[in-house]
Design an enzyme around this catalytic site. Structure first.
Site, PDB file in Angstrom:
ATOM      1  N   GLY A 197      -8.505  21.038  12.329  1.00  0.00           N
ATOM      2  CA  GLY A 197      -8.841  22.051  11.320  1.00  0.00           C
ATOM      3  C   GLY A 197      -9.888  21.442  10.402  1.00  0.00           C
TER       4      GLY A 197
ATOM      5  N   ASN B 165      -9.410  18.049   8.362  1.00  0.00           N
ATOM      6  CA  ASN B 165     -10.212  16.895   8.817  1.00  0.00           C
ATOM      7  C   ASN B 165     -11.051  16.341   7.660  1.00  0.00           C
ATOM      8  OD1 ASN B 165      -9.229  17.611  11.314  1.00  0.00           O
ATOM      9  ND2 ASN B 165     -11.152  18.510  12.057  1.00  0.00           N
TER      10      ASN B 165
ATOM     11  N   LEU C 150     -28.081  16.056  11.482  1.00  0.00           N
ATOM     12  CA  LEU C 150     -28.910  16.099  12.690  1.00  0.00           C
ATOM     13  C   LEU C 150     -28.265  15.318  13.839  1.00  0.00           C
ATOM     14  CD1 LEU C 150     -32.276  15.250  10.858  1.00  0.00           C
ATOM     15  CD2 LEU C 150     -31.525  17.534  11.561  1.00  0.00           C
TER      16      LEU C 150
ATOM     17  N   ASP D  64     -16.418  11.684  21.723  1.00  0.00           N
ATOM     18  CA  ASP D  64     -15.990  13.016  21.306  1.00  0.00           C
ATOM     19  C   ASP D  64     -16.616  13.322  19.936  1.00  0.00           C
ATOM     20  OD1 ASP D  64     -14.691  15.344  20.634  1.00  0.00           O
ATOM     21  OD2 ASP D  64     -12.691  14.449  20.458  1.00  0.00           O
TER      22      ASP D  64
ATOM     23  N   ALA E 274     -15.249  17.006  14.995  1.00  0.00           N
ATOM     24  CA  ALA E 274     -14.944  16.600  13.607  1.00  0.00           C
ATOM     25  C   ALA E 274     -15.927  15.588  13.026  1.00  0.00           C
ATOM     26  CB  ALA E 274     -13.515  16.066  13.459  1.00  0.00           C
ATOM     27  N   ALA E 275     -16.992  15.258  13.743  1.00  0.00           N
ATOM     28  CA  ALA E 275     -17.975  14.314  13.168  1.00  0.00           C
ATOM     29  C   ALA E 275     -18.529  14.895  11.865  1.00  0.00           C
ATOM     30  CB  ALA E 275     -19.096  14.046  14.158  1.00  0.00           C
ATOM     31  N   GLY E 276     -18.804  16.202  11.869  1.00  0.00           N
ATOM     32  CA  GLY E 276     -19.321  16.856  10.661  1.00  0.00           C
ATOM     33  C   GLY E 276     -18.285  16.847   9.548  1.00  0.00           C
ATOM     34  N   ASP E 277     -17.023  17.023   9.907  1.00  0.00           N
ATOM     35  CA  ASP E 277     -15.954  17.049   8.898  1.00  0.00           C
ATOM     36  C   ASP E 277     -15.814  15.668   8.245  1.00  0.00           C
ATOM     37  OD1 ASP E 277     -15.566  19.584   9.950  1.00  0.00           O
ATOM     38  OD2 ASP E 277     -13.927  18.944  11.262  1.00  0.00           O
TER      39      ASP E 277
ATOM     40  N   SER F 167      -9.804  10.380  14.677  1.00  0.00           N
ATOM     41  CA  SER F 167     -11.106   9.693  14.755  1.00  0.00           C
ATOM     42  C   SER F 167     -11.650   9.291  13.379  1.00  0.00           C
ATOM     43  CB  SER F 167     -12.128  10.586  15.463  1.00  0.00           C
ATOM     44  OG  SER F 167     -12.567  11.622  14.593  1.00  0.00           O
TER      45      SER F 167
HETATM   46  O1  RIB Z   1     -14.578  20.636  13.288  1.00  0.00           O
HETATM   47  C1  RIB Z   1     -13.585  20.386  14.245  1.00  0.00           C
HETATM   48  C2  RIB Z   1     -12.416  21.289  14.047  1.00  0.00           C
HETATM   49  O2  RIB Z   1     -12.797  22.620  14.291  1.00  0.00           O
HETATM   50  C3  RIB Z   1     -11.267  21.009  14.979  1.00  0.00           C
HETATM   51  O3  RIB Z   1     -10.373  20.059  14.496  1.00  0.00           O
HETATM   52  C4  RIB Z   1     -10.661  22.387  15.192  1.00  0.00           C
HETATM   53  O4  RIB Z   1      -9.384  22.520  14.682  1.00  0.00           O
HETATM   54  C5  RIB Z   1     -11.642  23.373  14.574  1.00  0.00           C
HETATM   55  O5  RIB Z   1     -11.177  23.831  13.374  1.00  0.00           O
END
Ligand code: RIB
Length: 319
Positions: free
Chosen positions: A46, A50, A228, A253, A256-259, A298
């Site tokens: 989510g 994240n 980017l 993978d 969630a890199a952006g999160d 991660s």
């Molecule tokens: O940004 C990644 C997330 O997008 C995942 O963890 C998934 O739950 C979605 O919300």
């Protein structure tokens, strides 16, 4: 990168919490196609959760405002957040809706494709945000995204503006945004796709990123950070405009890199780093995260981020 004292000003994250069902495959299936041979994993995810975990592990003091179901997934999500010392007093349990679930395909090259059943996230309300108002007093930043209703995001941004809390909006998943919301945003952090949806400008390099950032600033945003991927981020804000390069790593993978980037960015800024330095800190966190499978599993710890940025540690899979 010089080590700074751990942040003491609170970061409020308002957003989604999901359980991610992950299938790691050679390649992503095309529409109508069945691909065999994947390995399955389940992990906490989510975008909101994240970002909260990314910020907490990067050294931030985090309060999370969210809504999960009264199911086992919801209980596990809260337990995981609390283990990362996130304040979960405003993670509400919805009586009727289940915890959000995301189905995620991850290809060998680290690319992904995601579909989300929003569940309780869709019921996170402006009223829920207002219940968390005391937590906004004296906080440094509000960090939010678009996996919960827009009116909830808007209410959070308004409350933050009233309480002099700076607003970071990660416009993911992308959708057109009302001017009234953008006017309350101090820092907008779209990726290239989201930038194109918001501005109609395709970002293909520094020049187009600069044009798109200028368009977003004309919509009322103070600072724009366009992520980017492996190239880092284009930053346009007070005192700095240009690319802050990313670290080259072999991606396992990219989920969630952006999160993780946004969580670490909020921490860097909340402890008083200059914009460019905070983005460098966030780039380090994001690079570490793509070398690992799963969203919250991660997110790197502060020590690891500082380690790679100061050259005291290397990232597994560094190129
Ligand atoms: O940004 C990644 C997330 O997008 C995942 O963890 C998934 O739950 C979605 O919300």
């Amino acid at each position: 990168m010089e080590e700074k004292p751990m942040s003491k000003r609170t970061i409020i994250v308002v957003g989604s919490a999901n359980t991610d069902m992950i299938l790691k495959m050679d390649r992503l299936p095309k529409p109508g196609e069945t691909v065999l041979g994947g390995a399955f994993a389940m992990a906490a995810g989510g975008k909101g959760a994240n970002q909260a975990v990314g910020a907490a592990r990067a050294g931030g003091r985090v309060v999370f405002v969210a809504r999960v179901g009264q199911d086992d997934f919801g209980a596990r999500a809260i337990e995981g957040l609390a283990r990362d010392r996130i304040v979960v007093d405003f993670v509400f349990r919805d009586k009727t809706r289940p915890t959000g679930v995301a189905l995620i395909f991850v290809a060998r090259n680290g690319e992904n494709s995601i579909a989300v059943a929003s569940g309780a996230n869709a019921a996170l309300s402006a009223k829920d945000v207002r219940k968390a108002a005391p937590a906004f007093d004296g906080a440094g930043f509000l960090l939010t995204q678009l996996e919960t209703p827009l009116e909830t995001v808007q209410a959070a941004a308004e409350l933050a503006a009233q309480k002099k809390v700076r607003v970071i909006l990660n416009p993911a998943p992308a959708r057109p945004l009302p001017g009234a919301l953008l006017a309350k945003v101090n820092i907008l952090t779209p990726n290239e796709t989201e930038t194109e949806i918001l501005t109609g400008i395709r970002v293909s390099g520094e020049r187009s990123a600069k044009t798109a950032a200028a368009a977003l600033k004309r919509m009322g945003v103070e600072t724009v950070i366009i992520t980017l991927g492996p190239r880092g981020a284009f930053v346009s804000g007070p005192g700095f405009e240009g690319i802050v390069p990313g670290l080259k790593v072999r991606a396992v993978d990219t989920t969630a890199a952006g999160d993780v980037f946004n969580g670490a960015l909020a921490v860097g800024l909340s402890e008083g780093r200059a914009l460019k330095e905070a983005v460098r800190f966030a780039n380090g966190a994001a690079a570490l995260s793509v070398t690992r499978l799963g969203a919250q599993p991660s997110a790197p710890k502060r020590k690891e981020i500082i380690g790679v940025l100061t050259g005291q540690a290397t990232i597994a899979g560094k190129r």
